[in-house]
Scaffold this motif. Structure first.
Motif, mmCIF file in Angstrom:
data_model
loop_
_atom_site.group_PDB
_atom_site.id
_atom_site.type_symbol
_atom_site.label_atom_id
_atom_site.label_comp_id
_atom_site.label_asym_id
_atom_site.label_seq_id
_atom_site.Cartn_x
_atom_site.Cartn_y
_atom_site.Cartn_z
ATOM 1 N N TYR A 107 0.885 -1.260 0.057
ATOM 2 C CA TYR A 107 -0.074 -0.128 0.039
ATOM 3 C C TYR A 107 0.897 1.415 0.044
ATOM 4 C CZ TYR A 107 -3.919 3.032 1.101
ATOM 5 O OH TYR A 107 -5.175 4.220 1.095
ATOM 6 N N LEU A 119 -0.571 7.096 5.961
ATOM 7 C CA LEU A 119 -1.437 6.408 5.171
ATOM 8 C C LEU A 119 -2.702 5.828 5.768
ATOM 9 C CD1 LEU A 119 0.923 4.945 2.845
ATOM 10 C CD2 LEU A 119 -0.316 7.080 2.162
ATOM 11 N N ASP A 120 -2.424 5.376 7.123
ATOM 12 C CA ASP A 120 -3.581 4.486 7.765
ATOM 13 C C ASP A 120 -3.260 4.842 9.284
ATOM 14 O OD1 ASP A 120 -4.925 2.733 9.317
ATOM 15 O OD2 ASP A 120 -4.132 0.975 8.137
ATOM 16 N N PRO A 121 -4.148 5.915 9.834
ATOM 17 C CA PRO A 121 -4.111 6.410 11.110
ATOM 18 C C PRO A 121 -4.476 5.279 12.138
ATOM 19 C CG PRO A 121 -5.170 8.009 9.824
ATOM 20 C CD PRO A 121 -4.987 6.875 8.935
ATOM 21 N N ARG A 152 -10.310 -3.401 -8.164
ATOM 22 C CA ARG A 152 -9.442 -3.033 -9.297
ATOM 23 C C ARG A 152 -9.494 -1.298 -9.255
ATOM 24 N NH1 ARG A 152 -5.737 -5.023 -12.089
ATOM 25 N NH2 ARG A 152 -5.577 -7.274 -12.370
ATOM 26 N N ARG A 183 -7.860 0.681 -6.920
ATOM 27 C CA ARG A 183 -6.537 0.867 -7.077
ATOM 28 C C ARG A 183 -6.198 2.025 -8.072
ATOM 29 N NH1 ARG A 183 -2.370 -2.655 -5.206
ATOM 30 N NH2 ARG A 183 -0.640 -3.011 -6.766
ATOM 31 N N ARG A 198 -6.794 5.306 -6.659
ATOM 32 C CA ARG A 198 -5.666 5.687 -5.892
ATOM 33 C C ARG A 198 -4.508 6.209 -6.821
ATOM 34 N NH1 ARG A 198 -1.461 2.672 -2.183
ATOM 35 N NH2 ARG A 198 -1.003 4.314 -1.126
ATOM 36 N N GLN A 199 -4.210 5.596 -7.855
ATOM 37 C CA GLN A 199 -3.325 6.044 -8.909
ATOM 38 C C GLN A 199 -3.764 7.543 -9.326
ATOM 39 O OE1 GLN A 199 -3.170 2.838 -11.220
ATOM 40 N NE2 GLN A 199 -1.536 1.541 -9.771
ATOM 41 N N TYR A 201 -13.590 3.234 0.006
ATOM 42 C CA TYR A 201 -12.757 2.118 0.933
ATOM 43 C C TYR A 201 -13.609 1.725 1.960
ATOM 44 C CZ TYR A 201 -8.069 2.747 -0.485
ATOM 45 O OH TYR A 201 -6.964 2.916 -1.398
ATOM 46 N N TYR A 224 -7.428 3.061 5.709
ATOM 47 C CA TYR A 224 -7.024 3.922 4.428
ATOM 48 C C TYR A 224 -7.935 4.981 4.291
ATOM 49 C CZ TYR A 224 -4.652 -0.343 3.241
ATOM 50 O OH TYR A 224 -3.853 -1.498 3.055
#
Lengths: 380, 390
Positions: free
Chosen positions: A50, A134-136, B44, B47, B50-51, B70, B85
């Motif tokens: 990640y 990124l992930d608290p 997918r 992802r 996120r990019q 998420y 996330y």
């Protein structure tokens, strides 16, 4: 060894067939000894992916090749998010080995690393910021092992800086530990024993007209021994303290070589006597060097800063106790045997020659920093 | 010496045993981990988003969209990492005195997930003051109040939904709360009628309504009807961990362990569902029960290491029914009751109190039963038995 085997079996039992869903954790174990921290850090491959995108071919599978090739990036990423300090200055971290391991929620990369802080550690600061951006919900599960003591903490974005007092060991326990170390060091430090014996061999004898004669009375013999042992003790306590407190510092190779030389000279003096009176002065002079040797041992053990004086005192007392035990065993036997041919010729003469030989080899080994004789297999 | 021993032991042990400690895989192509983020089209999409966001970090609406997805994944797969996330994305949101409604709603969902119910309610109240027509806000608020057993407050949170033209949503919300306040039969009939009238309702909504109907039927001791609703709900192919858990509990009560195992066969990643399949194995007298129990224990231990207590209700069930430790189970069930007060939380507290022969510990549940007038023969039977203890 059996303990490790049991551990392996347990891990097997716990290795799940299918990984659980769990919030993100890393497992950080720090083993602290002296001025050195040995770290093991387990970070989930899923988390590393990640953060860094490990899955380079984007097929949803992370292979060992993908993990292995990103070794430098993984270490850079992780170690830049961990600051270890011992008191004021940060401890520079050095990346080490790189493994794979399993936890309940998946497969983890195992990062081994070391940090050397320069001074013996009495407390460390752990500042942790892995993945928090990124992930608290990520947590760092910290475990610090120091001697017999273990500290654990859960590191989170609001609680990311964890100071750990290493010397929370109870003073009583620390005293006993260092006392024991002192005794052990005398028992295992053959050079100190041989030096002392070389000085004590002639104590039950009197040098007259180039030959040894048994002493008549016990009192003067005892007095002589007390003088020698006291002088040796005072001298090595002095240098031990000064070196431990950092007042004097000499390379350990010089010190160890000088200790070997002192054994050679003390034993040689029994074969070709140059000094037969005021042996306590010899004990004092060489005692100064032996004290520096004790200090090196103590440094390797690592001293808790807040219990420094206590530990120093305990170690010293341990050394004295070990020394006194040797004297107490030696003196009555030597006094009893002093008239015999065996004592004078075999022990004092041949024994001293043997000590000279052994100590010469030590000296050569220590001065040249090589090993000439496999001592361990010799004594098995 | 040590090296020789290690070598000797590695020679005796089979390969997989030697691999139990940290190891270096033998070849590069060895697959170590399967990423959930690529299995399935939904992942997918995540992802790719996120990019896209990484390329345009300033696009805040993109970040919110991703955070929302998420949270949806996290809920569907019961995977806490996704909530983490989402929280990371929201954290990056600039601090303003008046954050946008979406930020408040998503923040509330994240807080709800980690059982910060008061924090979540606060966010929702702020949101609903500014956007009184936010249906998801009212619904989330009702669900939290229901979990806290604050039934009259929950009812008040369902009420605004009536105005917001989704009759089935409002009806399900009202029926669920009312069914716990002594109106189970009425609510059940009402909800069945509403569902029949709303043929055009979406799949997700239908599934939720059917789950509520099944729950009420099970509580009322109508196993045939409950079974009918549960199986209809499960045929709607929409991932819903709550439904799987409730159906499994129902089947366990009906002593149908085989059905539980086939229902949950590929769901063991989720601790709550894994617990239910281990209980099914226990009913079956399965040979690998010990191993499954140990694994579940390791998972609870791993959660505890984080200092979290999100699974105390399930852990109490584990302690009581699988490890047979009533005192430990009672302690966990009591702690769980402080946060969550659904009927299943009431049940484990009563069961643990009964097993530990501690009538006093059961008092909060007995009080709730008499105050709410909840129809739940199973709970009332347990309560009566505990009253005998005094």
């Amino acid at each position: 060894m059996p303990a490790r085997l049991v551990f392996c079996l347990l891990i097997l039992v716990y290795t799940p067939l299918l990984h659980a869903h769990k919030a993100s954790d890393s497992y950080l174990t720090l083993k602290v000894a002296g001025d050195r921290i040995d770290g093991r850090w387990d970070i989930a491959l899923r988390d590393l992916d990640y953060a860094l995108g490990l899955d380079s071919d984007d097929n949803g599978e992370i292979t060992w090749g993908e993990v292995r090739r990103r070794r430098a990036a993984v270490f850079d990423y992780a170690l830049s998010r961990l600051n270890l300090s011992g008191g004021n200055p940060p401890c520079p971290q050095q990346a080490g080995d790189y493994f794979i391991d399993s936890h309940t929620d998946g497969v983890y990369a195992v990062l081994m690393f070391t940090a050397v802080c320069g001074t013996a550690l009495s407390n460390i600061g752990v500042d942790y910021s892995l993945l928090f951006d990124l992930d608290p919900q990520h947590r760092g599960l910290l475990r610090v092992e120091y001697g017999q003591a273990t500290h654990t903490a859960v590191l989170s974005p609001t609680h990311h800086n964890q100071p750990i007092e290493l010397a929370e060991v109870k003073p009583g326990a620390a005293f006993l530990q260092y006392l024991r170390e002192g005794v052990w060091h005398i028992w295992l430090g053959y050079d100190h024993i041989l030096f002392l014996l070389s000085l004590l061999f002639p104590a039950v004898l009197i040098r007259q007209e180039r030959s040894w004669r048994p002493a008549e009375q016990f009192r003067p013999v005892l007095l002589e021994v007390v003088k020698i042992v006291t002088a040796f003790t005072v001298a090595h306590s002095l240098t031990l303290s000064l070196a431990t407190l950092g007042v004097i510092e000499l390379p350990s190779r010089w010190v160890e070589s000088a200790i070997a030389a002192s054994v050679v000279l003390a034993a040689l003096n029994n074969v070709y006597p140059l000094i037969s009176k005021k042996l306590w002065l010899v004990a004092f002079g060489f005692g100064l060097i032996h004290g520096l040797g004790f200090a090196n041992v103590l440094k390797d053990l690592g001293l808790p800063n807040n219990l420094l004086i206590l530990a120093l005192l305990a170690f010293n007392l341990g050394v004295e106790a070990g020394q006194l035990a040797i004297v107490a065993a030696f003196l009555p036997a030597a006094f009893f045997l002093r008239r015999s041919w065996g004592y004078r010729q075999l022990l004092v003469h041949a024994g001293s020659v043997l000590i000279v030989c052994v100590a010469l080899i030590w000296f050569a080994e220590r001065a040249m920093n090589t090993q000439l004789v496999d001592w361990e297999s010799l004594f098995k | 010496m040590k090296r020789k021993l290690v070598a000797a032991i590695s020679a005796i042990l089979p390969l997989h045993l030697a691999l139990a400690a940290p190891y270096k895989p033998d070849y590069d192509a060895q697959v170590l981990e399967h990423l959930p983020a690529v299995s399935g089209p939904a992942n997918r999409e995540l992802r790719a988003l996120r990019q896209q966001l990484a390329a345009n970090p300033g696009r805040t609406e993109l970040a919110l969209d991703l955070a929302e997805r998420y949270i949806a994944r996290g809920k569907a797969e019961a995977d806490p990492r996704y909530y983490g996330y989402a929280e990371g994305l929201l954290k990056a949101w600039p601090k303003t005195p008046e954050p946008p409604p979406k930020v408040l709603l998503l923040g509330a969902l994240i807080k709800q997930h980690r059982h910060d119910f008061d924090g979540a309610l606060q966010d929702l109240d702020t949101l609903l003051r500014r956007q009184p027509d936010n249906a998801q806000g009212w619904l989330t608020r009702a669900v939290i109040l229901l979990v806290q057993a604050r039934y009259p407050d929950a009812l008040q949170s369902c009420a605004p939904l009536i105005e917001l033209d989704d009759a089935l949503l409002a009806g399900t919300c009202l029926a669920e709360v009312n069914s716990l306040m002594g109106q189970a039969r009425k609510s059940y009939d009402f909800l069945q009628e509403t569902l029949a009238d709303q043929a055009e309702a979406g799949a997700e909504q239908r599934q939720w309504t059917l789950t509520v109907l099944a729950d009420i039927a099970a509580r009322l001791g109508k196993p045939l009807e409950a079974e009918k609703h549960f199986s209809e709900a499960i045929r709607i192919d929409y991932p819903n961990v709550y439904l799987f858990g409730a159906y499994a509990d129902f089947l366990l009560d009906q002593h149908q362990p085989q059905k539980v195992l086939s229902l949950l066969q590929d769901k063991s990643r989720i601790d709550a569902l894994f617990l239910r399949s281990v209980q099914a194995k226990q009913q079956l007298g399965s040979s690998n029960l010990a191993q499954a129990t140990q694994e579940l224990e390791a998972r609870f231990a791993a959660s505890r290491m984080r200092g979290e207590n999100l699974h105390q209700g399930d852990e109490a069930r584990f302690m009581l029914h699988l490890l047979n430790k009533p005192e430990d189970a009672l302690r966990l069930a009591q702690a769980n009751w402080q946060a969550q007060r659904e009927p299943k939380d009431a049940r484990i507290l009563l069961e643990a109190a009964w097993a530990a022969q501690d009538a006093e510990a059961a008092k909060p549940v007995l009080d709730l039963l008499s105050a709410s007038g909840m129809e739940h023969p199973q709970l009332r039977q347990l309560a009566a038995e505990i009253r005998q203890l005094r």
